[in-house]
Motif scaffolding. Structure first.
Motif, PDB file in Angstrom:
ATOM      1  N   THR A   1       3.228 -10.740  -4.256  1.00  0.00           N
ATOM      2  CA  THR A   1       2.642 -10.360  -2.971  1.00  0.00           C
ATOM      3  C   THR A   1       2.796  -8.852  -2.801  1.00  0.00           C
ATOM      4  O   THR A   1       3.904  -8.316  -2.873  1.00  0.00           O
ATOM      5  N   THR A   2       1.683  -8.161  -2.612  1.00  0.00           N
ATOM      6  CA  THR A   2       1.690  -6.702  -2.519  1.00  0.00           C
ATOM      7  C   THR A   2       0.984  -6.252  -1.239  1.00  0.00           C
ATOM      8  O   THR A   2       0.333  -7.054  -0.550  1.00  0.00           O
ATOM      9  N   LEU A   3       1.091  -4.971  -0.963  1.00  0.00           N
ATOM     10  CA  LEU A   3       0.327  -4.340   0.101  1.00  0.00           C
ATOM     11  C   LEU A   3      -0.695  -3.426  -0.553  1.00  0.00           C
ATOM     12  O   LEU A   3      -0.333  -2.560  -1.360  1.00  0.00           O
ATOM     13  N   CYS A   4      -1.968  -3.620  -0.235  1.00  0.00           N
ATOM     14  CA  CYS A   4      -3.019  -2.773  -0.784  1.00  0.00           C
ATOM     15  C   CYS A   4      -3.083  -1.470   0.020  1.00  0.00           C
ATOM     16  O   CYS A   4      -3.448  -1.489   1.198  1.00  0.00           O
ATOM     17  N   GLU A   5      -2.726  -0.359  -0.596  1.00  0.00           N
ATOM     18  CA  GLU A   5      -2.679   0.920   0.113  1.00  0.00           C
ATOM     19  C   GLU A   5      -3.996   1.694   0.027  1.00  0.00           C
ATOM     20  O   GLU A   5      -4.442   2.290   1.005  1.00  0.00           O
TER      21      GLU A   5
ATOM     22  N   LEU B   1      -1.332  -0.423  -5.189  1.00  0.00           N
ATOM     23  CA  LEU B   1      -0.585  -1.492  -4.533  1.00  0.00           C
ATOM     24  C   LEU B   1       0.889  -1.134  -4.440  1.00  0.00           C
ATOM     25  O   LEU B   1       1.421  -0.366  -5.255  1.00  0.00           O
TER      26      LEU B   1
ATOM     27  N   SER C   1       4.818  -3.038  -3.810  1.00  0.00           N
ATOM     28  CA  SER C   1       5.642  -4.240  -3.652  1.00  0.00           C
ATOM     29  C   SER C   1       7.095  -3.782  -3.626  1.00  0.00           C
ATOM     30  O   SER C   1       7.638  -3.385  -4.663  1.00  0.00           O
TER      31      SER C   1
ATOM     32  N   GLU D   1      -7.926  -2.479   2.607  1.00  0.00           N
ATOM     33  CA  GLU D   1      -6.816  -1.536   2.651  1.00  0.00           C
ATOM     34  C   GLU D   1      -5.863  -1.876   3.793  1.00  0.00           C
ATOM     35  O   GLU D   1      -6.281  -2.389   4.835  1.00  0.00           O
ATOM     36  N   GLU D   2      -4.581  -1.583   3.548  1.00  0.00           N
ATOM     37  CA  GLU D   2      -3.511  -1.837   4.516  1.00  0.00           C
ATOM     38  C   GLU D   2      -3.363  -3.317   4.853  1.00  0.00           C
ATOM     39  O   GLU D   2      -2.872  -3.670   5.928  1.00  0.00           O
ATOM     40  N   GLN D   3      -3.794  -4.173   3.925  1.00  0.00           N
ATOM     41  CA  GLN D   3      -3.660  -5.617   4.103  1.00  0.00           C
ATOM     42  C   GLN D   3      -2.896  -6.211   2.916  1.00  0.00           C
ATOM     43  O   GLN D   3      -2.962  -5.691   1.795  1.00  0.00           O
ATOM     44  N   PRO D   4      -2.137  -7.300   3.148  1.00  0.00           N
ATOM     45  CA  PRO D   4      -1.443  -7.953   2.031  1.00  0.00           C
ATOM     46  C   PRO D   4      -2.441  -8.488   1.004  1.00  0.00           C
ATOM     47  O   PRO D   4      -3.551  -8.906   1.350  1.00  0.00           O
TER      48      PRO D   4
ATOM     49  N   GLU E   1      -2.368 -10.865  -2.647  1.00  0.00           N
ATOM     50  CA  GLU E   1      -1.647 -11.608  -3.680  1.00  0.00           C
ATOM     51  C   GLU E   1      -2.318 -11.350  -5.018  1.00  0.00           C
ATOM     52  O   GLU E   1      -3.520 -11.588  -5.184  1.00  0.00           O
TER      53      GLU E   1
END
Length: 384
Positions: free
Chosen positions: A323-327, A340, A342, A359-362, A364
């Motif tokens: 699970t990552t955060l898309c930057e 990304l 994590s 962007e700025e959303q989790p 997977e």
């Protein structure tokens, strides 16, 4: 044609070792690319092969002949430079024919006293230049001066001047770096076709790993004057011998994450703290000595997928899902590059543009664990 052999070739400038004990065998008719970052010694090695730079130690053989003490003009090589090196006061024809005239025609007095032979040689030179000019689509430009040509045309003239000499070896020092992106791709393809047609042993220097991957029969990767690995493009990409080669070959470059090897019922796991990755079964023997120890695992951006858009051979499972955060999202047409995060780790992913992401959303993501690599953190050598 002839191969080129380098034995313990070394070049030192006072306290700086530009090339360090380079052992390399370039096969007859091979297109070998020397690649590496600026200052790695690739151009210095090429200049020593050409005879433009004197080696500190080691041997250079062209075919079976040792050429350490042979002057550049007698080595039967032709070099194409980055800056074209055309004579501005000569036409395209004169530039292409100049080297042949120097080698095959004597001075003015010789031409006067050997009229018939001189006329025959001039005719042969003209036929050869016209044949190469037609091959490179330069026939309509033969009367122009270099200042009247585009960058791509000048580069073709420089190539033509080398080709007409019919040398045993071509040496090319970043010949496409002055061209714009579109022309560079076109000329790259023309060079590949030209090599296949002529079959002349070619040593090509570039810092562009994409250029190296698309052109070379084999690629020799250098760093700080030392040869790191020499292999086919696919073997370099899939089986790098160390972390430097893994990170240099491929665009975007490989992701590296610090992790600890732990043994679990499912097998060996690479624990990065914020996530865990299941090591592939074929790596178990290699990882056994690293149980409980730190490693650096690497995964290429093209082996990171969005869970909503997976290829048939990759399935989402507990050991390969993060699970990552898309930057940041960088659209690239049919592909997109994602940056990304994590925990404290950063990853770059090269995904299909159809993947659903904001962007700025989790997000997977799923790793193709069969393609991940592991490196020793102390030596940087590949573990598997």
């Amino acid at each position: 044609m002839a191969g080129v052999t380098l034995r313990k070739l070394t070049k030192s400038f006072k306290e700086v070792v530009a090339v360090d004990s380079l052992d390399l065998e370039i096969r007859d008719r091979e297109f070998l690319v020397l690649v590496g970052p600026s200052g790695c010694g690739k151009s210095t090695a090429l200049r020593m092969i050409a005879g433009l730079e004197e080696s500190t130690s080691g041997d250079i053989l062209i075919g079976e002949r040792l050429v350490n003490d042979v002057s550049p003009k007698d080595r039967d090589i032709a070099m194409v430079f980055q800056n074209y090196a055309l004579y501005p006061h000569m036409s395209v024809y004169e530039n292409m024919a100049f080297g042949l005239k120097l080698r095959r025609l004597g001075g003015f007095f010789w031409q006067i006293t050997h009229g018939q032979e001189a006329a025959t040689r001039k005719r042969d030179i003209r036929e050869k230049v016209l044949r190469v000019a037609e091959m490179l689509d330069l026939k309509h430009l033969l009367e122009r001066k270099p200042k009247q040509l585009s960058g791509g045309q000048r580069q073709r003239v420089a190539l033509g001047r080398a080709i007409v000499r019919e040398p045993q070896v071509f040496l090319m020092d970043e010949p496409l770096s002055n061209l714009d992106a579109k022309l560079r791709v076109q000329t790259r393809a023309e060079l590949i076709k030209l090599h296949r047609r002529l079959g002349i042993t070619t040593i090509y220097v570039t810092h562009d790993q994409v250029e190296a991957m698309t052109m070379g029969d084999r690629i020799a990767v250098m760093k700080d004057g030392v040869l790191q690995q020499c292999d086919t493009p696919l073997n370099l990409y899939h089986h790098p011998v160390n972390r430097f080669v893994a990170g240099f070959i491929g665009s975007p470059s490989m992701n590296f994450v610090e992790a600890t090897v732990s043994r679990q019922p499912s097998g060996y796991v690479l624990d990065a703290g914020s996530f865990q990755v299941q090591a592939p079964a074929h790596a178990e023997a290699a990882l056994k000595a690293y149980e409980g120890k730190p490693v650096v695992f690497g995964v290429r951006p093209s082996d990171v997928y969005g869970s909503s858009y997976l290829p048939p051979n990759v399935k989402a499972m507990p050991g390969n899902t993060i699970t990552t955060l898309c930057e940041v999202v960088e659209p690239m047409g049919d592909r997109m590059h994602l940056y990304l995060a994590s925990g404290s780790h950063s990853l770059v992913a090269d995904m299909d543009a159809e993947t659903r992401v904001q962007e700025e959303q989790p997000l997977e993501v799923v790793l193709d664990t069969e393609r991940i690599h592991a490196f020793d953190p102390k030596t940087d050598q590949a573990i598997y």
